[in-house]
Design a protein around this motif. Structure first.
Motif, PDB file in Angstrom:
ATOM      1  N   ASP A 179      -0.453 -25.250 -19.552  1.00 52.45           N
ATOM      2  CA  ASP A 179      -1.392 -26.385 -18.945  1.00 52.45           C
ATOM      3  C   ASP A 179      -1.566 -25.405 -17.294  1.00 52.45           C
ATOM      4  OD1 ASP A 179       0.376 -28.532 -19.804  1.00 52.45           O
ATOM      5  OD2 ASP A 179       1.765 -28.230 -19.149  1.00 52.45           O
TER       6      ASP A 179
ATOM      7  N   GLY B 208      -0.644 -25.255 -26.302  1.00 56.95           N
ATOM      8  CA  GLY B 208       0.360 -25.386 -25.485  1.00 56.95           C
ATOM      9  C   GLY B 208       0.438 -25.055 -23.976  1.00 56.95           C
TER      10      GLY B 208
ATOM     11  N   PRO C  97       3.573 -29.968 -25.900  1.00 57.79           N
ATOM     12  CA  PRO C  97       3.030 -29.572 -27.571  1.00 57.79           C
ATOM     13  C   PRO C  97       4.439 -29.897 -28.554  1.00 57.79           C
ATOM     14  CG  PRO C  97       3.562 -27.940 -25.963  1.00 57.79           C
ATOM     15  CD  PRO C  97       3.878 -29.051 -24.958  1.00 57.79           C
TER      16      PRO C  97
ATOM     17  N   ARG D 299      11.779 -30.286 -21.546  1.00 63.85           N
ATOM     18  CA  ARG D 299      11.198 -30.118 -20.144  1.00 63.85           C
ATOM     19  C   ARG D 299       9.762 -30.148 -20.087  1.00 63.85           C
ATOM     20  NH1 ARG D 299      12.387 -27.073 -15.771  1.00 63.85           N
ATOM     21  NH2 ARG D 299      10.245 -27.585 -14.600  1.00 63.85           N
ATOM     22  N   ARG D 300       9.156 -29.236 -21.572  1.00 62.53           N
ATOM     23  CA  ARG D 300       7.279 -29.334 -21.668  1.00 62.53           C
ATOM     24  C   ARG D 300       6.973 -31.435 -22.531  1.00 62.53           C
ATOM     25  NH1 ARG D 300       4.572 -24.897 -22.525  1.00 62.53           N
ATOM     26  NH2 ARG D 300       2.826 -26.389 -22.382  1.00 62.53           N
TER      27      ARG D 300
ATOM     28  N   SER E 189      -5.042 -25.430 -24.070  1.00 61.07           N
ATOM     29  CA  SER E 189      -4.409 -26.881 -24.177  1.00 61.07           C
ATOM     30  C   SER E 189      -3.639 -26.761 -25.236  1.00 61.07           C
ATOM     31  CB  SER E 189      -5.125 -28.151 -23.831  1.00 61.07           C
ATOM     32  OG  SER E 189      -4.588 -29.473 -24.043  1.00 61.07           O
ATOM     33  N   ARG E 190      -4.284 -26.967 -26.512  1.00 64.69           N
ATOM     34  CA  ARG E 190      -3.683 -26.986 -27.549  1.00 64.69           C
ATOM     35  C   ARG E 190      -2.781 -25.899 -27.970  1.00 64.69           C
ATOM     36  NH1 ARG E 190      -8.908 -27.092 -30.866  1.00 64.69           N
ATOM     37  NH2 ARG E 190      -8.194 -25.315 -31.751  1.00 64.69           N
TER      38      ARG E 190
ATOM     39  N   PRO F 240       9.574 -24.333 -15.691  1.00 68.82           N
ATOM     40  CA  PRO F 240      10.052 -24.510 -17.882  1.00 68.82           C
ATOM     41  C   PRO F 240      10.151 -22.730 -18.115  1.00 68.82           C
ATOM     42  CG  PRO F 240       8.307 -25.386 -17.610  1.00 68.82           C
ATOM     43  CD  PRO F 240       8.807 -25.251 -16.063  1.00 68.82           C
ATOM     44  N   LYS F 241      10.882 -22.317 -18.799  1.00 76.18           N
ATOM     45  CA  LYS F 241      11.095 -20.722 -19.746  1.00 76.18           C
ATOM     46  C   LYS F 241      10.538 -21.059 -21.278  1.00 76.18           C
ATOM     47  CE  LYS F 241      13.678 -20.122 -15.261  1.00 76.18           C
ATOM     48  NZ  LYS F 241      13.434 -21.103 -14.740  1.00 76.18           N
TER      49      LYS F 241
ATOM     50  N   TYR G 295      14.381 -27.127 -23.270  1.00 75.17           N
ATOM     51  CA  TYR G 295      12.643 -26.596 -22.628  1.00 75.17           C
ATOM     52  C   TYR G 295      11.711 -27.477 -23.875  1.00 75.17           C
ATOM     53  CZ  TYR G 295       7.783 -23.611 -22.865  1.00 75.17           C
ATOM     54  OH  TYR G 295       6.969 -23.257 -23.819  1.00 75.17           O
TER      55      TYR G 295
END
Lengths: 487, 487
Positions: free
Chosen positions: A46, A44, B372, B420-421, A41-42, A106-107, B417
């Motif tokens: 999910d 980034g 993030p 989105r994140r 998670s740190r 998201p890409k 992006y």
């Protein structure tokens, strides 16, 4: 126990290669996965989950050692006659998910997932047909910076779990280097694809076999102890020698003799620069030309997390613990479904392998949760059970793990049950005590040491602490005091 | 996008009735299950897990609405030609586990387990072929005190999850009462077993149908809207009337007219006394003769957790939320395997139903984890990426969720992006800044409100806060300050 009755009974048994798990194993796995999730998670990533069943064609056939159609996976037909399979890894379902939702993601798409996967293979010691993997993947990133990041994350994860620096290494190679070597020895091209796969899998066995045995797999084939013959890649001795030279460190002449080899080397150099800039020296992440990974779908960087400390094998010989996870770049897996290229890279941890490593290092607590405070069932009429139930409820309301004995056995068996459960306190209320509004509290930990006490004065003092009466309304306070004695 | 290319592509699709789950759903489920586990553990239950596949004969056939052989479950043949099935609930595998390990278990054996189960049924809205259950069971306890305890635990669990008293009720009945009523109307005895099962399932539909429709199922049969005919139990009007009277509260004459009925009533009275003694009034747990539970294997007390608040159905009409779990006593399930009686009782929560209820009540946070901190990839050469990687690493080492953009898009797409994140901070370093040892820090939350600011002075002040330069070595401190602005 009549024979007649036995005949009609179903046998209680599990299919081969499947296991039940108890509380200590579940708790240890959970604790380990919590740490992994925190690190991911740190970085980034999910959480994501996909279902256990997928259409067989959507999963594709990417398992090593898969000679028969549908071998290696558990498959069944849906109502509409379409074949479904239990997922055999977490990468193929991720590719299906990404392709299905590509427009809305998201890409790059960064996700992690832990889950059970299933292999329809011959089970063996420590080899199960259901096991857990923990994956992280970056989909939609073609840069080797994405691969480099995942290698660094793997190193961080192992350290976060308490594996000291020096006891692990992340080994990195690039499939293109190996492709270059294979091209150089004359097995490039579409027509040699099947042969190259045999070569890959043979080299991947270098952690188990020496070069003599791997040489047989590269050459005419190999007969194992059980009498099974594995067909070889049919290389001649000169080809095998050149291949071996290409796998040696710094064999850049061989590797750079083709375009694929040159590209692979350039990518490795770029990754090495990124590792070095971020402070990950070769004591943590190192380029190692012997890493190949047995899966067909890798297209670029491949990496493996290896534990270097020694454990004893079944015969008591010291062996390196070995791999606990690995991964690589699989640029073709998502675009199997789509009309555009979707580069991707990911890493997979073998959860029970890693847990075994942490246990070997003493980094996982295997102490089960403390047993509940046990209220004995002395009078089983409604009045008695109601009184016990109230005591248990008071304890639980105070946050204390507690339980009323609900079986039908006598007091001796109930005390034995308390012992089996690891209970530290038992509470006893017979009808006399109930009339007096009291209970007896037994400190089972102290009680167990009583007969080791020789001195009479000390014995009496301890005995008074190990069992004493309190008013019902003071039970919670008294139990807390006893529990505090034992940490 | 040529037609040719499309033909060769595999379609990315899931089998019907299966779902992917994203981070918010996974986190909400995890948070809910943590609370359930805490309550169950406080009651003295221990975690247990069994594998996903079991031998089909070990699972038995206990699903309702199962007309065809193997219908309702996903089954496949093992290598040795034995049939295996994906578990359809967590009770049948527990029975297998207990029987297989009975000699070595503490008795009573108290365990809980959460896990996915599979039903090979027609999927529909909110009706999946893979779903999660959370069970707790006491095996080896014949006393109804064990049933009563599980009902109280169910009530405690719902309250621990934030469902207020009055918004739920645990309804309790006893199969023996219903058995007595069925005996009284002349459908007792082994020869009427199949008919009784039809009656049970008809009555179990009272939460969906009124008595007119249920009467059809009890009588000649029922034609549903889709044209499917369900065979009825063939009762006449007098029998149906007597059955209905027996299900009414306080219909003790009918119920007590048989031995089974009398026993059932006595057990219900004992449970009621235990509830009352432990302080669980009828606002939390109440005896309700309409509860039957559709499963064949129940033998005594049955119970159901019902939520009383209203939600809107698909047509926008207010309806009661209804059942989120249930269970009962299944004294025959473990002894299918053994030569001794093993009484047992257990409760099962429908995890996604309960989660939906908590979401309807606003008791589950659906806020995803904060995005993030995003370090933009401005210069994609090794020097640039190395510098960005170092910044990301410093942030992560300080415990801040951070990520380097690893795609190939330009700056505008990178900012999109970040949006989105859900990123709150972006970090930008072009080559000029890199030479100066600086970065630009963008507060994306503040930045998004800038154009609402009319006053020029205020605008400039805000703008200076929303984007500013710092030395590379001060990045962590600056990012922490910006994150603190937004909680």
């Amino acid at each position: 126990m009549s024979t007649e009755a036995k005949i009609t009974k179903t046998e209680a048994r599990k299919p081969r290669g499947l296991a039940d798990r108890g509380p200590a194993d579940i708790a240890a796995t959970e604790a380990m996965m919590r740490v992994i999730r925190e690190v991911y998670s740190r970085y980034g990533f999910d959480a994501l989950e996909t279902p256990f069943l997928e259409y067989t064609d959507a999963l594709g056939k990417f398992l090593p050692d898969q000679d028969r159609p549908n071998a290696g996976v558990f498959s069944l037909k849906d109502d509409d006659e379409q074949w479904m399979s239990l997922r055999y890894d977490l990468t193929a379902p991720l590719a299906r998910y990404c392709a299905e939702n590509w427009q809305n993601l998201p890409k790059p798409f960064r996700s992690y997932r832990a889950g059970w996967v299933f292999r329809n293979e011959k089970p063996g010691p420590g080899r199960f047909r259901q096991f857990m993997q923990f994956d992280a993947d970056t989909v939609g990133a073609g840069s080797v910076a994405a691969d480099a990041e995942i290698c660094m994350m793997a190193a961080d994860t192992l350290e976060a779990l308490g594996i000291p620096r020096g006891a692990y290494v992340i080994k990195v190679n690039n499939r293109k280097v190996l492709d270059g070597v294979m091209e150089a020895i004359g097995i490039g091209g579409e027509e040699n694809a099947a042969r190259r796969l045999i070569v890959l899998r043979a080299i991947d066995k270098l952690d188990k076999f020496d070069w003599v045995e791997v040489g047989k797999l590269l050459g005419p084939g190999r007969l194992d102890e059980s009498g099974d013959f594995t067909k070889g890649a049919g290389l001649n001795d000169a080809q095998i020698a050149q291949l071996r030279a290409g796998l040696a460190p710094l064999a850049e002449q061989v590797e750079a003799s083709t375009e694929a080899g040159r590209q692979g080397l350039a990518e490795l150099n770029e990754m090495a620069a990124l590792f070095s800039a971020a402070g990950y020296g070769p004591d943590r992440i190192k380029i190692d030309p012997s890493v190949v990974r047995g899966l067909e779908y890798y297209t670029g960087p491949v990496y493996e997390a290896e534990l270097l400390f020694e454990v004893k094998d079944e015969a008591g010989r010291p062996v390196r613990f070995g791999s606990v996870g690995g991964g690589g770049r699989y640029d073709g897996l998502v675009s199997r479904f789509l009309d555009e290229p979707v580069p991707a890279t990911g890493f997979s941890i073998g959860v029970s392998r890693l847990l075994a490593a942490l246990q070997a290092l003493g980094k996982v607590s295997t102490t089960p949760e403390p047993g509940p405070v046990l209220v004995l069932a002395m009078d089983r009429d409604v009045a008695g059970m109601s009184a016990y139930q109230r005591i248990v409820k008071d304890l639980r309301d105070a946050g204390i793990r507690a339980e009323l004995y609900l079986g039908s056995a006598g007091m001796k068996a109930q005390m034995k049950y308390a012992d089996r459960r690891g209970s530290k306190v038992a509470i006893i209320q017979g009808s006399n005590e109930r009339e007096a509004g009291e209970v007896q509290i037994k400190d089972l930990v102290l009680g167990a040491t009583l007969n080791q006490t020789k001195d009479r004065e000390e014995y009496l003092a301890k005995q008074a602490q190990a069992q004493f009466a309190v008013k019902v309304e003071d039970v919670v306070g008294a139990v807390k005091k006893v529990l505090a004695r034992h940490g």
